[in-house]
Structure formats: structure tokens, C-alpha cells
Design a protein around this motif. Structure first.
Motif, PDB file in Angstrom:
ATOM      1  N   HIS A   1       0.589  -1.049   0.061  1.00  0.00           N
ATOM      2  CA  HIS A   1       0.058   0.030  -0.019  1.00  0.00           C
ATOM      3  C   HIS A   1       0.967   1.054   0.434  1.00  0.00           C
ATOM      4  N   ILE A   2       0.686   1.986  -1.164  1.00  0.00           N
ATOM      5  CA  ILE A   2       1.197   3.264  -0.997  1.00  0.00           C
ATOM      6  C   ILE A   2       0.036   4.265  -1.158  1.00  0.00           C
ATOM      7  N   ALA A   3       1.123   5.670  -1.374  1.00  0.00           N
ATOM      8  CA  ALA A   3      -0.013   6.692  -1.381  1.00  0.00           C
ATOM      9  C   ALA A   3       0.701   7.783  -2.876  1.00  0.00           C
ATOM     10  N   ASN A   4       0.356   8.505  -3.040  1.00  0.00           N
ATOM     11  CA  ASN A   4       0.824   9.668  -3.944  1.00  0.00           C
ATOM     12  C   ASN A   4       2.124   9.371  -4.186  1.00  0.00           C
ATOM     13  N   LYS A   5       2.321   9.172  -6.654  1.00  0.00           N
ATOM     14  CA  LYS A   5       3.868   9.130  -6.269  1.00  0.00           C
ATOM     15  C   LYS A   5       4.664  10.479  -6.315  1.00  0.00           C
ATOM     16  N   ASN A   6       3.575  11.061  -6.681  1.00  0.00           N
ATOM     17  CA  ASN A   6       4.417  12.385  -6.847  1.00  0.00           C
ATOM     18  C   ASN A   6       4.735  13.280  -4.774  1.00  0.00           C
TER      19      ASN A   6
ATOM     20  N   ALA B   1       4.332   9.171 -11.780  1.00  0.00           N
ATOM     21  CA  ALA B   1       3.971   9.698 -11.020  1.00  0.00           C
ATOM     22  C   ALA B   1       3.738  11.549 -12.288  1.00  0.00           C
ATOM     23  N   LEU B   2       4.375  11.601 -12.839  1.00  0.00           N
ATOM     24  CA  LEU B   2       3.466  12.611 -13.391  1.00  0.00           C
ATOM     25  C   LEU B   2       2.551  12.967 -14.198  1.00  0.00           C
ATOM     26  N   ARG B   3       1.815  11.747 -14.684  1.00  0.00           N
ATOM     27  CA  ARG B   3       0.794  11.863 -14.824  1.00  0.00           C
ATOM     28  C   ARG B   3      -0.500  11.517 -13.971  1.00  0.00           C
ATOM     29  N   GLU B   4      -0.092  11.731 -12.524  1.00  0.00           N
ATOM     30  CA  GLU B   4      -1.425  11.471 -11.655  1.00  0.00           C
ATOM     31  C   GLU B   4      -2.644  12.495 -12.039  1.00  0.00           C
ATOM     32  N   PRO B   5      -3.235  12.240 -11.617  1.00  0.00           N
ATOM     33  CA  PRO B   5      -4.977  13.180 -12.254  1.00  0.00           C
ATOM     34  C   PRO B   5      -4.742  13.447 -10.171  1.00  0.00           C
ATOM     35  N   TRP B   6      -4.134  13.579  -9.386  1.00  0.00           N
ATOM     36  CA  TRP B   6      -4.862  14.160  -7.989  1.00  0.00           C
ATOM     37  C   TRP B   6      -3.301  16.262  -7.562  1.00  0.00           C
ATOM     38  N   ARG B   7      -4.075  16.273  -7.359  1.00  0.00           N
ATOM     39  CA  ARG B   7      -2.951  17.893  -6.337  1.00  0.00           C
ATOM     40  C   ARG B   7      -3.540  17.802  -4.622  1.00  0.00           C
ATOM     41  N   ASP B   8      -3.087  17.963  -3.935  1.00  0.00           N
ATOM     42  CA  ASP B   8      -3.167  17.847  -2.469  1.00  0.00           C
ATOM     43  C   ASP B   8      -2.499  18.808  -2.111  1.00  0.00           C
ATOM     44  N   PRO B   9      -3.276  20.051  -1.579  1.00  0.00           N
ATOM     45  CA  PRO B   9      -2.985  21.422  -1.082  1.00  0.00           C
ATOM     46  C   PRO B   9      -1.493  21.585  -0.551  1.00  0.00           C
ATOM     47  N   ALA B  10      -2.063  20.750   0.882  1.00  0.00           N
ATOM     48  CA  ALA B  10      -1.454  20.726   2.072  1.00  0.00           C
ATOM     49  C   ALA B  10       0.428  20.373   1.642  1.00  0.00           C
TER      50      ALA B  10
ATOM     51  N   PHE C   1       8.508  27.757   0.512  1.00  0.00           N
ATOM     52  CA  PHE C   1      10.133  27.234   0.495  1.00  0.00           C
ATOM     53  C   PHE C   1      10.946  27.624  -0.404  1.00  0.00           C
ATOM     54  N   ALA C   2       9.804  28.077  -1.634  1.00  0.00           N
ATOM     55  CA  ALA C   2      10.504  27.616  -3.061  1.00  0.00           C
ATOM     56  C   ALA C   2       9.342  28.329  -3.980  1.00  0.00           C
ATOM     57  N   THR C   3      10.103  29.408  -5.241  1.00  0.00           N
ATOM     58  CA  THR C   3       9.188  29.512  -5.567  1.00  0.00           C
ATOM     59  C   THR C   3       8.987  28.556  -7.263  1.00  0.00           C
ATOM     60  N   LEU C   4       7.830  28.385  -7.863  1.00  0.00           N
ATOM     61  CA  LEU C   4       7.595  26.955  -8.330  1.00  0.00           C
ATOM     62  C   LEU C   4       8.251  27.747  -9.754  1.00  0.00           C
ATOM     63  N   LEU C   5       9.197  26.901 -10.558  1.00  0.00           N
ATOM     64  CA  LEU C   5       9.545  27.879 -11.721  1.00  0.00           C
ATOM     65  C   LEU C   5       8.942  26.934 -13.175  1.00  0.00           C
ATOM     66  N   GLU C   6       7.844  25.610 -13.163  1.00  0.00           N
ATOM     67  CA  GLU C   6       7.999  24.611 -14.448  1.00  0.00           C
ATOM     68  C   GLU C   6       6.978  23.995 -13.572  1.00  0.00           C
ATOM     69  N   ASP C   7       5.730  23.143 -13.920  1.00  0.00           N
ATOM     70  CA  ASP C   7       5.207  21.851 -13.345  1.00  0.00           C
ATOM     71  C   ASP C   7       4.733  20.777 -14.525  1.00  0.00           C
ATOM     72  N   ARG C   8       5.879  19.880 -14.321  1.00  0.00           N
ATOM     73  CA  ARG C   8       5.752  19.226 -16.036  1.00  0.00           C
ATOM     74  C   ARG C   8       4.925  18.304 -15.731  1.00  0.00           C
ATOM     75  N   ARG C   9       3.786  18.584 -14.795  1.00  0.00           N
ATOM     76  CA  ARG C   9       2.763  17.334 -14.514  1.00  0.00           C
ATOM     77  C   ARG C   9       1.567  17.835 -15.307  1.00  0.00           C
ATOM     78  N   THR C  10       0.956  16.399 -15.858  1.00  0.00           N
ATOM     79  CA  THR C  10      -0.166  16.084 -17.389  1.00  0.00           C
ATOM     80  C   THR C  10      -0.960  16.749 -16.982  1.00  0.00           C
ATOM     81  N   HIS C  11      -1.914  16.538 -15.363  1.00  0.00           N
ATOM     82  CA  HIS C  11      -2.725  17.132 -15.472  1.00  0.00           C
ATOM     83  C   HIS C  11      -2.656  18.311 -14.678  1.00  0.00           C
ATOM     84  N   TYR C  12      -4.026  19.117 -14.790  1.00  0.00           N
ATOM     85  CA  TYR C  12      -3.710  20.494 -13.856  1.00  0.00           C
ATOM     86  C   TYR C  12      -5.311  20.570 -13.792  1.00  0.00           C
TER      87      TYR C  12
END
Length: 228
Positions: free
Chosen positions: A5-10, A200-209, A217-228
């Protein structure tokens, strides 16, 4: 057959450790992925994990939770989980336990998020200390046991424990010494790591936390995930 049993690969660095070890060693298992859920009463992992956390390995009527316990359970049943050489095995166990319990600033400020590329807003002393120790530890293992993996020529549990760090290095463009960077690249090139990354890139989920951990702690430069 085992059920893992695992959780989101991302996001789930703890899940990756058991998963990549079993994949690289050819230990057959059925994967069960349950996405993270948010909310005060949300505990989707309670159905299969005594702690409500992942990973959790199911072997018949036996549930094994905590990544170190899973590793030791598998080591009792399969060759290659730990190095054969006694000195390398002792070092590998120490380094795995250090990763399991330590590197707190690295965990907090560089949360695993495989699909992004980001720039850290700053590197405080606590994170600098973790990165210095990481460089020292990796370089020591490779120099001591000859590489190309941390405890010798074969991928073992200690490499699985540091596999999520390779994704962190990639996501946040972290620079280490030559030996350590080459090792991080080597982990990212593993077939199991490549599979995990693609999925991980193909996962449809986004977890707000988990997303908030990055923006804190960082500035987002690029999001390579497939689903938005």
C-alpha cells in the motif's frame, strides 16, 4: 503475493523507498495506491495500516508498517536486500537509520514533489548542514565500498532509503559534490525510478497541503505534471 500500500507517487517519499527496493530486486508485489486526502477526519489509510500511514506491506494475514520494518521483513525472506559484506551491511544499516530519523530541514524545506522544478528562497544553516552531511555520507559510502551504489556494486536498501533525495535534488536544483551528484543521477536513471517518475507525472490528484509545502520555501519555476 505481497500487497504494498502506497500513496501518491508525486509526493510520498516513504512509499517510494519500499516500492523501489522491491522493483529493483525483482520482488513481486501487487501495488495498491490510495491518494492522500485532506480534512480533519480524513484517514484513508486506516483500512489497511495500523498507524494510518504508508507504506504498509501485507503478506497474508501479516501487516508490516514503517519502511525500516518492511526492509527487515523482506531481508529475512529475500537475498540482496542488504549487502553481503558485513562491514558494508553495518554501514548501510547506519546510513538508512540516519535517513529514517534525520535530515529534518531537508524534508521540511524540500518536500518531495516529483513533477515540479523550483528555486529555494533561501538555504538556512539547518538545511546547509543537512546538505553538507548528505554529501559527506554519500561520498564516504562510494569511496569506502567502491560504488557505484552506496554500499558497493549492487542496489540495496540503503540506496532505496535515499532514492527520494534524488528526486528532491532534481526538483530544487540542489548542488552537491561531484561524487554525490553522480550518485544522484545514477539513482534517477534506474528503470524503477524512471517508472515511478512517469507515473507520478500522470497522476490526476493535487493535495493542497503538499503543494503548500513547496510554496512556503521555494518559488515554482515549472510544473511538468500532465493533469492540472
Amino acid at each position: 503475493m505481497y500487497r504494498l500500500h502506497i500513496a501518491n507517487k508525486n509526493y510520498s517519499s516513504w512509499s517510494l523507498r519500499s516500492w523501489v527496493l522491491m522493483r529493483e530486486l525483482g520482488i513481486l508485489f501487487e501495488e495498491r495506491l490510495t491518494p492522500f486526502e485532506t480534512g480533519p477526519n480524513s484517514s484513508p489509510f486506516r483500512e489497511f495500516s495500523p498507524t494510518g500511514l504508508v507504506p504498509c506491506l501485507i503478506d497474508g494475514d501479516t501487516a508490516v508498517w514503517e519502511s525500516l520494518a518492511i526492509v527487515e521483513y523482506l531481508a529475512e525472506r529475500h537475498d540482496g536486500v542488504w549487502p553481503e559484506d558485513g562491514a558494508a551491511r553495518a554501514w548501510a544499516r547506519c546510513a538508512s537509520a540516519e535517513m529514517h530519523a534525520g535530515f529534518i530541514a531537508l524534508r521540511q524545506r524540500c518536500a518531495m514533489n516529483c513533477g515540479i522544478r523550483a528555486r529555494l528562497t533561501d538555504v538556512p544553516a539547518s538545511l546547509h548542514g543537512d546538505l553538507t552531511r548528505l554529501d559527506e555520507l554519500w561520498s564516504d559510502g562510494i569511496a569506502r565500498f567502491g560504488g557505484p551504489f552506496l554500499a558497493g556494486p549492487a542496489f540495496t536498501a540503503v540506496d532505496a532509503f535515499f532514492a527520494p533525495v534524488a528526486f528532491r535534488i532534481q526538483s530544487y536544483d540542489i548542488e552537491l559534490g561531484e561524487l554525490a551528484m553522480a550518485y544522484s543521477d545514477r539513482l534517477l536513471e534506474l528503470s524503477a525510478m524512471q517508472q515511478w517518475y512517469r507515473e507520478a507525472l500522470r497522476e490526476p490528484w493535487r493535495d493542497p497541503a503538499h503543494e503548500a509545502e513547496v510554496s512556503e520555501f521555494a518559488t515554482l519555476l515549472e510544473d511538468r505534471r500532465t493533469h492540472y
